[in-house]
Design a protein around this motif. Structure first.
Motif, PDB file in Angstrom:
ATOM      1  N   THR A  58       0.851  -1.183   0.000  1.00 12.23           N
ATOM      2  CA  THR A  58       0.000   0.000   0.000  1.00 12.23           C
ATOM      3  C   THR A  58       0.887   1.233   0.000  1.00 12.23           C
ATOM      4  N   LEU A  71      -3.468   4.028  -1.740  1.00 15.58           N
ATOM      5  CA  LEU A  71      -3.575   3.055  -2.823  1.00 15.58           C
ATOM      6  C   LEU A  71      -3.184   1.676  -2.309  1.00 15.58           C
ATOM      7  N   SER A  75      -2.893  -0.992  -8.287  1.00 12.93           N
ATOM      8  CA  SER A  75      -3.702   0.198  -8.561  1.00 12.93           C
ATOM      9  C   SER A  75      -2.849   1.236  -9.276  1.00 12.93           C
ATOM     10  N   LYS A  76      -3.530   2.288  -9.750  1.00 15.74           N
ATOM     11  CA  LYS A  76      -2.822   3.329 -10.476  1.00 15.74           C
ATOM     12  C   LYS A  76      -3.485   4.673 -10.223  1.00 15.74           C
ATOM     13  N   THR A  77      -2.724   5.746 -10.451  1.00 16.83           N
ATOM     14  CA  THR A  77      -3.257   7.093 -10.365  1.00 16.83           C
ATOM     15  C   THR A  77      -2.427   7.994 -11.267  1.00 16.83           C
TER      16      THR A  77
END
Length: 87
Positions: A58, A71, A75-77
């Motif tokens: 995380t 996150l 996952s992505k951002t």
């Protein structure tokens, strides 16, 4: 002024390390290894968009000066140009 290329080199940082995997005129892919309970500095890239893909664990992303997002892998951002952020 010394012009040093960091390609093909693991660069040690106070928070872990980074390695440029791929780079051309419009894109750079960098692998960040952030140590547990460590953080990058709060910074921005005035002219480039930054994307994160979290591969394991995380991570808390600070966006701007007051907002955080947690996150969990996978996952992505995406962070817009000029947005201050820390990971």
């Amino acid at each position: 002024m010394i012009n040093k290329s960091y390609e093909n080199l693991v660069v040690e940082k106070p928070w872990g390390s980074e390695y440029v995997i791929y780079k051309n005129d419009v894109l750079a892919i960098t692998y960040l290894d952030i140590l547990y309970n460590n953080s990058t500095s709060l910074h921005c890239h005035p002219n480039k968009k930054t994307g994160f893909i979290l591969l394991s664990g995380t991570a808390e992303i600070q966006l701007g000066f007051y907002n955080t997002e947690t996150l969990s892998a996978p996952s992505k951002t995406i962070i817009r140009p000029g947005m201050f952020h820390a990971t």
